[in-house]
Structures are given as C-alpha cells and as structure tokens.
Design an enzyme around this catalytic site. Structure first.
Site, mmCIF file in Angstrom:
data_model
loop_
_atom_site.group_PDB
_atom_site.id
_atom_site.type_symbol
_atom_site.label_atom_id
_atom_site.label_comp_id
_atom_site.label_asym_id
_atom_site.label_seq_id
_atom_site.Cartn_x
_atom_site.Cartn_y
_atom_site.Cartn_z
ATOM 1 N N HIS A 1 3.624 -1.846 3.633
ATOM 2 C CA HIS A 1 3.495 -0.473 3.152
ATOM 3 C C HIS A 1 4.803 0.066 2.582
ATOM 4 O O HIS A 1 5.889 -0.321 3.016
ATOM 5 C CB HIS A 1 3.062 0.454 4.295
ATOM 6 C CG HIS A 1 1.692 0.201 4.811
ATOM 7 N ND1 HIS A 1 1.407 -0.814 5.697
ATOM 8 C CD2 HIS A 1 0.514 0.834 4.559
ATOM 9 C CE1 HIS A 1 0.117 -0.798 5.983
ATOM 10 N NE2 HIS A 1 -0.448 0.189 5.314
ATOM 11 N N ASP B 1 0.806 -1.215 0.000
ATOM 12 C CA ASP B 1 0.000 0.000 0.000
ATOM 13 C C ASP B 1 0.842 1.269 0.000
ATOM 14 O O ASP B 1 2.002 1.265 0.397
ATOM 15 C CB ASP B 1 -0.900 0.028 1.242
ATOM 16 C CG ASP B 1 -2.074 -0.930 1.159
ATOM 17 O OD1 ASP B 1 -2.095 -1.764 0.231
ATOM 18 O OD2 ASP B 1 -2.959 -0.848 2.033
#
Length: 271
Positions: free
Chosen positions: A229, A81
């Site tokens: 992430h 992400d």
C-alpha cells in the site's frame, strides 16, 4: 457511460438480491409450522455462505476474479493500492526503476483527480493503473447497494480514463478486498476484471516491517500477486523491502499479461 448498460446491470443486480432472499419465505414457513431445526439450519447456511463470500477476498462465489497469474511464466505481479500519494508515489516509482520492476497501481479516483501529474508519471514510466473506486469506502463498500456501487466503480473508471486517454484501467480491486453479490457483475459490465492477491503483509493495518516482509516472502513464488500500500506510515520502508525481495527472487516482475483480460477465470477455479 451507456445508460442502457447501467440499467441492465442494475436490473441483474437486484435480481441477484431477490434470488438471495428466496430462501427466507421457506425459513418462515418452516418456523411457523414448528420445524425449528430445519428453519435454523437453512437460515444459518445461507447467512454463512453470504458472509464468507463477502468478507473473504479470494472467495469467488459471487463472480469471476483473478487470484493469481499462471505460474508457468515465472512471473510475479506487484500491485500497489490506495495511491496516488504526493510523497510516496515518486519514491516508489524510483525504487521500481532501480530494481527494473513494473507494477500495477490500483488508484483511488478522488486522489487521482487531486494529483493528475502522478497518474501520468506512473503511466510514463511503464506501469499500469487499476480501478480502486472513487472514494475508497473501505468499511462500507461490501454493504453498498447496486446504484452506489456502480457510481463508485464507474466514476473512478471515468476519472482515470480522462486523465490518461488510451490507458483506461483493465482491472478492479475492491477496498480491503471485500465484495458483495453485485461487485463482480458491475465490474464486468464496465469492462473490468476483478483482481485479488496471493501475497500480502497487512501493511495497511500493521507497522512491523519484518513481520510484513516475512508474510510476503512466504508466499512469493511464480504466479504470485503481491499487495502493498501507499498512504501508510510504513509505505516507503515496505516498498524498499518488497522491491528488494522481488529483485532477489529471480521472478520476472512486469505488468499483467494481456492474456489475463481474456482468460476464463471461473468461480472456484484454481487460478
């Protein structure tokens, strides 16, 4: 984007909102007639359901979502992400190549527009891109009204599709996983499937690498959807640890199977 589709979707969203408020007149009536306990119970039950469905990422009360892959294929899916990132993305792409892993990158539209070459590099190396909203309003996304939520998702979709024609996102992930009663409806109207995860290390908010890795390792099995992430202080170290973990697991780590687009993932199903 077709204005008719947008208008129809927003009408449905506001209808959902009106239906969610339908118990309030009953609560008021009960309260005014001295039925305090039933009024409080009805109000608290509705508020609790809405809160849980909004803030618990894997709660599918508000609509369809993909929570995991089918375990029969011995496959895991790595999702990344908050990119693209000018320093992290190239390093992560090299790590993925090194371990023979394909991933699904959930990209933020504004950042993609700033680094279009990285979006194209992700695609050229055999990975897939997903929609992660245009501006990533992580703390407020769950409270957005339908029109603003439509803008966040549809603008990101248009941004990514314009950067990589023929590779428009198939999947959407809300910031922090928080979603409201409009999110799945809008995503589906835009041709997207909402995807959550089964294994996360909270690397977006924590920096303890061993703890992050342990959390993911405990949940790593066939069908797992792993979340890490970019754009964090530990992004590269987490990527190194998790790609090594996946390579050693014996699981096949490719892009999402095409069947996920058409699978009937229903609210409450064990998917």
């Amino acid at each position: 984007m077709n204005a008719t589709v947008r208008a129809r979707c927003l009408r449905q969203a506001y209808l959902r909102f009106a239906l969610a408020l339908a118990p309030l007149p009953v609560v008021v009536w009960l309260f005014c007639h001295g039925r305090l306990l039933p009024a409080v119970l009805l109000f608290c039950t509705g508020l609790t359901l809405i809160t849980l469905a909004t803030l618990v990422p894997r709660c599918a009360l508000f609509g369809r979502m993909i929570k995991r892959l089918q375990p029969a294929g011995n496959q895991a899916l790595l999702t990344i992400d908050d990119g693209p990132h000018p320093e992290h993305t190239p390093v992560i792409l090299d790590l993925l190549d090194q371990h023979g892993i394909k991933a699904l990158f959930f990209l933020i539209g504004d950042r993609a527009a700033q680094h279009p070459h990285l979006v194209r590099e992700i695609i050229s190396r055999g990975h897939e891109i997903g929609n992660h909203t245009q501006t990533h309003p992580a703390t407020t996304f769950w409270m957005l009204r339908p029109a603003r939520m439509w803008w966040e998702i549809s603008t990101c979709q248009e941004t990514l599709a314009s950067l990589c024609p023929g590779h428009a996102p198939r999947f959407f992930r809300p910031p922090a996983g928080h979603h409201n009663m409009f999110t799945a409806l809008i995503a589906q109207a835009l041709g997207l499937k909402m995807m959550m995860w089964t294994a996360r290390g909270f690397d977006g908010v924590q920096t303890d690498l061993p703890a992050i890795t342990r959390r993911i390792a405990r949940r790593l099995k066939a069908g797992a959807v792993v979340l890490i992430h970019e754009n964090t202080p530990v992004a590269i170290r987490v990527a190194e640890a998790v790609t090594s973990l996946l390579a050693e697991s014996g699981l096949h780590c490719g892009t999402p199977p095409a069947s996920l687009v058409f699978a009937g993932y229903l609210p409450g199903a064990k998917n």
